[in-house]
Design an enzyme around this catalytic site. Structure first.
Site, PDB file in Angstrom:
ATOM      1  CB  SER A 168      -8.493   0.515   5.775  1.00  0.00           C
ATOM      2  OG  SER A 168      -9.210   1.705   5.973  1.00  0.00           O
ATOM      3  CB  SER A 204      -8.023   3.404   2.977  1.00  0.00           C
ATOM      4  OG  SER A 204      -7.164   2.803   3.923  1.00  0.00           O
ATOM      5  CE  LYS A 245      -3.926   1.939   2.659  1.00  0.00           C
ATOM      6  NZ  LYS A 245      -4.805   1.670   3.822  1.00  0.00           N
TER       7      LYS A 245
END
Length: 613
Positions: free
Chosen positions: A280, A256, A181
């Protein structure tokens, strides 16, 4: 944005600050803030403009941007070996999108050690797939040169190991391409956080979790797209494009960590790293039909991870199956338990459990059953074999579920999927009793007060200096956080302690809590309000309803896919265990995957399983 809605939003924020807060009456405080929270979230959703998809130029290698036009960054024609990659062949667009594709991470590691696959082919296939699926906006940065160099080195080491008697002594993830990420430091890459406000320089180091993955031989393929600054659950990024769900590209990938889940779901990589502050990791894993684990708070270091809410942030893995999560956790955790390390080594070397030596032989019986379940080859074994091993893996675990009133409105397809989960567990001798959880409003309010205040603190100066560079939704959330008082924040932390104590009481009676991951399947892109059973909620509030409670309490939580809707959208189940007992989640999840195997296609096959079929 309507001026009337904006005025109402500003007025609501002003009332939030003016309302008195009684330090000694915490439940009265929670009720007052819950009323404001419902109003604020609705107004914030209505205040957002329509999503506009920006032009996007990927980043290659050491933070160098390439010319945007045509195929200037492509690696060349697809070889026959690369064309065999399911993700490289797939064309997103139709309902259902990409089928489940590619082997699991455990299968990849085994194939590498047996010499049936090479790191170079894996990296080339992954890069080709990432380029062909660029319209899904999965990656912000790709590192083809460094990934290929690392793959060449790994291939030489594997050949040397084979000449010297085998690859059993190599690190757990040797030669495996993974994605990270873009909220974590990656050496040589300028982290963006999915935003235009960080102005990062190329990092001189890896985040601690990334470093541990590399030490164990993993190859970092690229940095994945996300909801800006990790402050949202759709990954509709206004700067780098919305992450599209590989199962149906008209729907959100969740957030996210949407890019990390989409990279796995699209078959680009067998595993990825995400972060989780209110859901997330688990929300995008459920939305995209993959597995995701939020470990116990603090079990995986947050060093080198850009914070959203430092007391709620978690780092964890995303992969295709629960056994994959066990291997990644053993690598990423600060202090993995011996049984976690033993399980990880036994999973990647299936010869160990029956050999009479090695970590597999020393495992307790339920974990040996987990290893045997991971060895089953799709439909090649009878249901009786799967069920027998699942019973052994589940032996001794006590299961609980929330009361339906606690859950609130849930779409029918999710209820059907959960009913099937409860039924399969009961059929394997693991009854699921109803447990009394803390009030959902209290959990939501404590989460809101803490995340809003801490996020506003992290970005306080940027809000003043770079206001126009934030996306609309993140800007609104950060501004709301500035209207909370110090008393609100401290009350939230005080309530958090009480809620954690109550959760501790729950786990005196059960070992694993089972509940939906989301109340609805992945909504369409651009969704602002979600309607379920006649109730309308802002999407942020709806999708975090079942995940946020386990950030505020720091409990480990995992989600795996359990089927799909008639439209091909995945349905996920969430499992939660007591602090530090991730191994119980792995046992339960691997067993449940086996019990549901007749209804779920193997990961390397085309097609989708449909709930109720």
């Amino acid at each position: 944005m309507s001026k009337e809605v904006l005025r109402e939003l500003v007025s609501a924020m002003t009332r939030l600050r003016r309302e008195p807060a009684d330090v000694d009456r915490i439940e009265q405080w929670a009720g007052r803030l819950e009323q404001h929270l419902a109003e604020l979230e609705l107004l914030a959703a209505l205040a957002l403009p329509e999503t506009v998809e920006p032009a996007f130029t990927p980043v290659l290698d050491a933070g160098t941007r390439v010319d945007g036009g045509g195929d200037t960054h492509r690696t060349g024609a697809t070889s026959s070996r690369e064309a065999a990659s399911p993700a490289a062949q797939a064309t997103p667009g139709a309902p259902g999108g990409l089928p489940p594709s590619g082997p699991t991470l455990v299968e990849v590691v085994r194939a590498l050690r047996r010499g049936e696959q090479s790191p170079e082919d894996l990296v080339n296939q992954a890069l080709e797939a990432a380029e062909q699926l660029a319209s899904l906006h999965i990656f912000i940065g790709l590192f083809p040169q460094r990934a290929r160099q690392a793959a060449q080195q790994a291939a030489r080491a594997l050949r040397d190991a084979a000449r010297n008697g085998g690859a059993g002594g190599l690190p757990l993830l040797f030669g495996v391409p993974l994605a990270v990420k873009d909220l974590m430091e990656i050496e040589g890459y300028a982290m963006t956080g999915g935003s235009r406000v960080l102005d990062s320089l190329p990092s001189k180091r890896d985040a601690a979790a990334v470093h541990r993955l590399r030490v164990q031989g993993a190859i970092v393929l690229g940095a994945t797209n996300l909801h800006e600054l990790a402050y949202g659950i759709t990954s509709e990024n206004p700067h780098f494009g919305p992450v599209r769900n590989p199962r149906h590209n008209g729907h959100i990938a969740g957030g996210s960590s949407g890019g990390s889940a989409a990279a796995v779901a699209a078959g680009i990589v067998p595993g990825a790293v995400g972060t989780d502050t209110g859901g997330s990791i688990r929300i995008p894993a459920a939305a995209c039909g993959v597995a995701g684990l939020k470990p116990t708070y603090g079990r995986v270091s947050r060093e080198g991870v850009f914070p959203l809410s430092w007391s709620l942030d978690h780092v964890g893995p995303v992969a295709r199956a629960a056994a994959d999560l066990a291997v990644m956790l053993a690598v990423m955790a600060d202090s993995p338990a011996q049984e976690e390390l033993g399980l990880a080594h036994a999973l990647v070397d299936p010869g160990e459990p029956g050999s009479g030596a090695g970590p597999g032989a020393a495992l307790p019986a339920p974990l040996r059953a987990v290893v045997e379940l991971a060895n089953l080859d799709g439909g090649q074994h009878s249901g009786a074999t799967r069920e027998g091993l699942a019973r052994a893996a589940l032996d001794g675990l006590r299961f609980g579920r929330p009361d339906p009133d606690w859950e609130g409105p849930v779409e029918a397809s999710i209820r059907e999927g959960m009913a099937r989960v409860y039924g399969r567990l009961a059929g394997a001798g693991a009854g699921v009793g109803v447990v009394d959880l803390p009030p959902p409003g209290h959990l939501r309010v404590a989460q809101f007060a803490i995340i809003q205040a801490e996020a506003a603190s992290v970005h306080r100066e940027r809000l003043r200096q770079r206001w126009d560079d934030f996306g609309h939704d993140v800007r609104i959330r950060l501004k709301i956080g500035e209207f909370l008082t110090a008393v609100d924040y401290l009350q939230g932390q005080r309530m958090r302690r009480q809620l954690s104590d109550k959760m501790g009481e729950v786990f005196r009676h059960v070992d694993v809590l089972v509940l939906p991951a989301m109340p609805v399947p992945a909504p369409p892109l651009g969704t602002r309000l979600v309607e379920v059973e006649g109730a309308v909620e802002p999407i942020q509030r709806a999708l975090t309803r079942f995940t946020g409670p386990f950030n505020i309490t720091g409990l480990p939580a995992l989600t795996i896919p359990v089927g799909t809707t008639a439209d091909g959208l995945p349905v996920g189940v969430q499992m939660v265990a007591r602090w530090g007992r991730e191994v119980d989640l792995i046992r339960a999840a691997v067993a449940l995957e086996a019990l549901l195997a007749p209804d779920r296609p193997p990961m390397h096959a085309a097609g989708e399983a449909s709930i109720g079929s």
